[in-house]
Design a protein around this motif. Sequence first.
Motif, PDB file in Angstrom:
ATOM      1  N   LYS A  40      54.939-107.387   1.617  1.00 55.41           N
ATOM      2  CA  LYS A  40      55.114-106.443   2.732  1.00 55.41           C
ATOM      3  C   LYS A  40      56.324-105.551   2.481  1.00 55.41           C
ATOM      4  O   LYS A  40      56.268-104.335   2.696  1.00 55.41           O
ATOM      5  CB  LYS A  40      55.285-107.230   4.040  1.00 55.41           C
ATOM      6  CG  LYS A  40      55.572-106.391   5.243  1.00 55.41           C
ATOM      7  CD  LYS A  40      54.315-106.142   6.014  1.00 55.41           C
ATOM      8  CE  LYS A  40      54.672-105.487   7.337  1.00 55.41           C
ATOM      9  NZ  LYS A  40      53.743-104.474   7.696  1.00 55.41           N
ATOM     10  N   GLU A  41      57.423-106.140   2.000  1.00 57.93           N
ATOM     11  CA  GLU A  41      58.624-105.363   1.681  1.00 57.93           C
ATOM     12  C   GLU A  41      58.318-104.274   0.659  1.00 57.93           C
ATOM     13  O   GLU A  41      58.731-103.124   0.799  1.00 57.93           O
ATOM     14  CB  GLU A  41      59.709-106.302   1.143  1.00 57.93           C
ATOM     15  CG  GLU A  41      60.975-105.592   0.692  1.00 57.93           C
ATOM     16  CD  GLU A  41      61.970-106.531   0.024  1.00 57.93           C
ATOM     17  OE1 GLU A  41      62.994-106.025  -0.441  1.00 57.93           O
ATOM     18  OE2 GLU A  41      61.728-107.763  -0.046  1.00 57.93           O
ATOM     19  N   GLN A  92      55.929 -96.905   0.812  1.00 58.06           N
ATOM     20  CA  GLN A  92      55.729 -95.918   1.870  1.00 58.06           C
ATOM     21  C   GLN A  92      56.975 -95.035   2.022  1.00 58.06           C
ATOM     22  O   GLN A  92      56.860 -93.810   2.143  1.00 58.06           O
ATOM     23  CB  GLN A  92      55.417 -96.631   3.179  1.00 58.06           C
ATOM     24  CG  GLN A  92      54.968 -95.729   4.298  1.00 58.06           C
ATOM     25  CD  GLN A  92      54.556 -96.536   5.532  1.00 58.06           C
ATOM     26  OE1 GLN A  92      55.045 -97.637   5.775  1.00 58.06           O
ATOM     27  NE2 GLN A  92      53.652 -95.983   6.300  1.00 58.06           N
ATOM     28  N   LYS A  93      58.155 -95.629   1.986  1.00 56.65           N
ATOM     29  CA  LYS A  93      59.398 -94.866   2.118  1.00 56.65           C
ATOM     30  C   LYS A  93      59.562 -93.860   0.988  1.00 56.65           C
ATOM     31  O   LYS A  93      59.912 -92.702   1.224  1.00 56.65           O
ATOM     32  CB  LYS A  93      60.619 -95.808   2.131  1.00 56.65           C
ATOM     33  CG  LYS A  93      60.831 -96.527   3.423  1.00 56.65           C
ATOM     34  CD  LYS A  93      62.091 -97.379   3.353  1.00 56.65           C
ATOM     35  CE  LYS A  93      62.305 -98.134   4.648  1.00 56.65           C
ATOM     36  NZ  LYS A  93      63.507 -98.973   4.602  1.00 56.65           N
ATOM     37  N   ILE A  94      59.311 -94.304  -0.238  1.00 53.86           N
ATOM     38  CA  ILE A  94      59.506 -93.400  -1.367  1.00 53.86           C
ATOM     39  C   ILE A  94      58.455 -92.282  -1.362  1.00 53.86           C
ATOM     40  O   ILE A  94      58.745 -91.157  -1.718  1.00 53.86           O
ATOM     41  CB  ILE A  94      59.557 -94.167  -2.712  1.00 53.86           C
ATOM     42  CG1 ILE A  94      60.432 -93.398  -3.707  1.00 53.86           C
ATOM     43  CG2 ILE A  94      58.185 -94.458  -3.266  1.00 53.86           C
ATOM     44  CD1 ILE A  94      60.877 -94.230  -4.881  1.00 53.86           C
ATOM     45  N   SER A  95      57.246 -92.598  -0.891  1.00 52.41           N
ATOM     46  CA  SER A  95      56.202 -91.571  -0.779  1.00 52.41           C
ATOM     47  C   SER A  95      56.601 -90.484   0.231  1.00 52.41           C
ATOM     48  O   SER A  95      56.403 -89.295  -0.024  1.00 52.41           O
ATOM     49  CB  SER A  95      54.867 -92.195  -0.376  1.00 52.41           C
ATOM     50  OG  SER A  95      54.396 -93.041  -1.398  1.00 52.41           O
ATOM     51  N   VAL A  96      57.172 -90.893   1.346  1.00 52.82           N
ATOM     52  CA  VAL A  96      57.638 -89.932   2.360  1.00 52.82           C
ATOM     53  C   VAL A  96      58.756 -89.067   1.767  1.00 52.82           C
ATOM     54  O   VAL A  96      58.757 -87.843   1.934  1.00 52.82           O
ATOM     55  CB  VAL A  96      58.110 -90.661   3.637  1.00 52.82           C
ATOM     56  CG1 VAL A  96      58.857 -89.711   4.571  1.00 52.82           C
ATOM     57  CG2 VAL A  96      56.909 -91.271   4.365  1.00 52.82           C
ATOM     58  N   LEU A  97      59.695 -89.695   1.052  1.00 53.17           N
ATOM     59  CA  LEU A  97      60.797 -88.942   0.458  1.00 53.17           C
ATOM     60  C   LEU A  97      60.321 -87.941  -0.592  1.00 53.17           C
ATOM     61  O   LEU A  97      60.935 -86.896  -0.791  1.00 53.17           O
ATOM     62  CB  LEU A  97      61.817 -89.897  -0.155  1.00 53.17           C
ATOM     63  CG  LEU A  97      62.655 -90.714   0.815  1.00 53.17           C
ATOM     64  CD1 LEU A  97      63.390 -91.838   0.097  1.00 53.17           C
ATOM     65  CD2 LEU A  97      63.635 -89.822   1.571  1.00 53.17           C
ATOM     66  N   ASN A  98      59.222 -88.271  -1.267  1.00 57.66           N
ATOM     67  CA  ASN A  98      58.712 -87.415  -2.349  1.00 57.66           C
ATOM     68  C   ASN A  98      57.781 -86.304  -1.864  1.00 57.66           C
ATOM     69  O   ASN A  98      57.374 -85.463  -2.676  1.00 57.66           O
ATOM     70  CB  ASN A  98      57.998 -88.256  -3.399  1.00 57.66           C
ATOM     71  CG  ASN A  98      58.970 -88.968  -4.314  1.00 57.66           C
ATOM     72  OD1 ASN A  98      60.091 -88.515  -4.521  1.00 57.66           O
ATOM     73  ND2 ASN A  98      58.541 -90.085  -4.854  1.00 57.66           N
ATOM     74  N   ARG A  99      57.438 -86.272  -0.598  1.00 58.08           N
ATOM     75  CA  ARG A  99      56.544 -85.209  -0.098  1.00 58.08           C
ATOM     76  C   ARG A  99      57.200 -83.857  -0.275  1.00 58.08           C
ATOM     77  O   ARG A  99      58.395 -83.682  -0.050  1.00 58.08           O
ATOM     78  CB  ARG A  99      56.237 -85.423   1.371  1.00 58.08           C
ATOM     79  CG  ARG A  99      55.238 -86.502   1.601  1.00 58.08           C
ATOM     80  CD  ARG A  99      54.772 -86.518   3.054  1.00 58.08           C
ATOM     81  NE  ARG A  99      53.994 -87.724   3.253  1.00 58.08           N
ATOM     82  CZ  ARG A  99      54.090 -88.495   4.306  1.00 58.08           C
ATOM     83  NH1 ARG A  99      54.915 -88.186   5.291  1.00 58.08           N
ATOM     84  NH2 ARG A  99      53.368 -89.587   4.398  1.00 58.08           N
TER      85      ARG A  99
END
Length: 142
Positions: free
Chosen positions: A125-126, A132-139
């Motif tokens: 889960k971590e 998910q966090k890195i995907s948001v940052l890379n948008r």
Amino acid sequence: MPLDSHDLAYLAGFLDGEGCITLVRMKPKRYILRVNFTHTNKEILVWMKALFGGYLGPRKRRSDKHKTAWGLNVDGPRGENFIRAIYPWIKIKKGQAEVALKFRESVRRTVHFPDKLGLSRGIAKERDILKQKISVLNRKGG
């Protein structure tokens, strides 16, 4: 070959402008850290590969009008070593670097079994949350 602070600052700027830090899903519940560069100047990527390792190869051209681009992938522990070396000088992708280092920390806490990933639900889960966090940052535009 030892690097001085000028080289490390240059590499951090190159990452900020031309690179990408991401987590790539390899199998269910399995990710790897990847630091990726694509550039038409092969020489800089050859230098970086000599310093940190990785895979260097040509990228598919979109058309005959474009120059050949080269890609360098620095994965796993090598990617972590690269990020740690340049971390003080990273400006734009500091958030991605922090997530990547947290991911690598989770890898060191994992017990692997010969036939399966010995991931607890908590670690799985971590890692999903870190992805998910890195995907948001890379948008783009993010």
